[in-house]
Enzyme design. Structure first.
Site, PDB file in Angstrom:
ATOM      1  N   ILE A   1      -5.620  15.761 -24.423  1.00 19.84           N
ATOM      2  CA  ILE A   1      -6.819  15.066 -24.884  1.00 19.84           C
ATOM      3  C   ILE A   1      -6.599  14.647 -26.344  1.00 19.84           C
ATOM      4  CG2 ILE A   1      -9.340  15.121 -25.042  1.00 19.84           C
ATOM      5  CD1 ILE A   1      -9.314  17.555 -23.159  1.00 19.84           C
ATOM      6  N   PRO A   2      -5.699  13.677 -26.559  1.00 27.08           N
ATOM      7  CA  PRO A   2      -5.504  13.199 -27.932  1.00 27.08           C
ATOM      8  C   PRO A   2      -6.801  12.578 -28.443  1.00 27.08           C
ATOM      9  CG  PRO A   2      -4.330  11.793 -26.369  1.00 27.08           C
ATOM     10  CD  PRO A   2      -4.885  12.953 -25.605  1.00 27.08           C
ATOM     11  N   HIS A   3      -7.074  12.764 -29.728  1.00 27.14           N
ATOM     12  CA  HIS A   3      -8.321  12.245 -30.263  1.00 27.14           C
ATOM     13  C   HIS A   3      -8.217  12.018 -31.760  1.00 27.14           C
ATOM     14  CE1 HIS A   3      -8.517  16.665 -30.329  1.00 27.14           C
ATOM     15  NE2 HIS A   3      -9.179  16.524 -31.458  1.00 27.14           N
ATOM     16  N   GLY A   4      -9.163  11.265 -32.268  1.00 28.68           N
ATOM     17  CA  GLY A   4      -9.205  10.992 -33.696  1.00 28.68           C
ATOM     18  C   GLY A   4     -10.516  10.360 -34.079  1.00 28.68           C
TER      19      GLY A   4
ATOM     20  N   LEU B   1      -9.697  10.036 -26.939  1.00 28.45           N
ATOM     21  CA  LEU B   1     -11.083   9.928 -27.365  1.00 28.45           C
ATOM     22  C   LEU B   1     -11.119   9.569 -28.849  1.00 28.45           C
ATOM     23  CD1 LEU B   1     -14.062  10.276 -26.569  1.00 28.45           C
ATOM     24  CD2 LEU B   1     -13.868  12.647 -27.293  1.00 28.45           C
TER      25      LEU B   1
END
Length: 151
Positions: A63-66, A101
Site C-alpha cells: 500500500i504505497p502512499h504519500g 493512495l
C-alpha cells in the site's frame, strides 16, 4: 465499507513492471493522469515514503502512499502484477497487489482513515483471493465499490 476514492479508470488489471521501481512508476503515471499532478512529483513522494520503510504489508500486498501539495481529494490507484515482484515486504514475500493512495498534504486523519479502510479490506482473505481472481477492471472495481467480499 466501499473505497469511494477509487474510480474504474484507476484500476490496472495487469501491471507491466518487473521491479519495485517500475511498479511505482506505473502507478504514479496512472495517478498523475487521474489527479492532474506531475508524475515525477508523485513518484518522488511515494519513493520518499518507501525510504522510511517498505509499504509491503505482507501476503503479497503493498500500500504505497504519500501526501501531495496541490491535491484536493484522496486519489487511489489499484494495480495487479501478473508475476509478483520483490517489494522488500515485511514478510519478505513478493507482492502482486498494489494499492497506491495519495492524500492532500493537509489531510491529517482522513489520510489515516483511508489507509485503514484499504488495509481492512485487504485483510479479508476472500477479498484478496477475489482481487487476484477477477477477470478484468470491472470485476476489480465492483469489489472496491462493495468494500470487498462479505465475511
Amino acid at each position: 465499507m466501499p473505497l469511494d476514492f477509487i474510480t474504474q479508470d484507476a484500476i490496472i488489471p495487469a501491471l507491466r513492471g518487473h521491479s519495485k521501481k517500475q511498479i511505482l512508476q506505473e502507478l504514479s503515471e496512472r495517478a498523475a493522469g487521474l489527479s492532474g499532478l506531475d508524475e515525477r512529483e508523485i513518484f518522488e513522494a511515494v519513493v520518499r515514503r518507501e525510504k522510511l520503510g517498505s509499504t509491503g504489508v505482507g501476503n503479497g500486498i503493498a500500500i504505497p502512499h504519500g501526501k501531495m501539495r496541490h491535491l484536493d481529494r484522496m486519489v487511489g490507484v489499484f494495480g495487479r502484477a501478473p508475476r509478483p515482484v520483490d517489494f522488500e515486504a515485511l514478510d519478505d514475500e513478493p507482492v502482486d497487489l498494489f494499492f497506491l493512495l495519495l492524500a492532500p498534504e493537509e489531510a491529517g486523519a482522513d489520510h489515516l482513515k483511508a489507509l485503514s479502510r484499504v488495509a481492512r479490506m485487504l485483510r479479508n482473505p476472500d477479498t484478496v483471493a477475489a482481487l487476484r481472481g477477477a477477470d478484468d477492471r470491472q470485476g476489480i472495481y465492483g469489489l472496491m465499490l462493495s468494500g470487498g467480499v462479505s465475511a
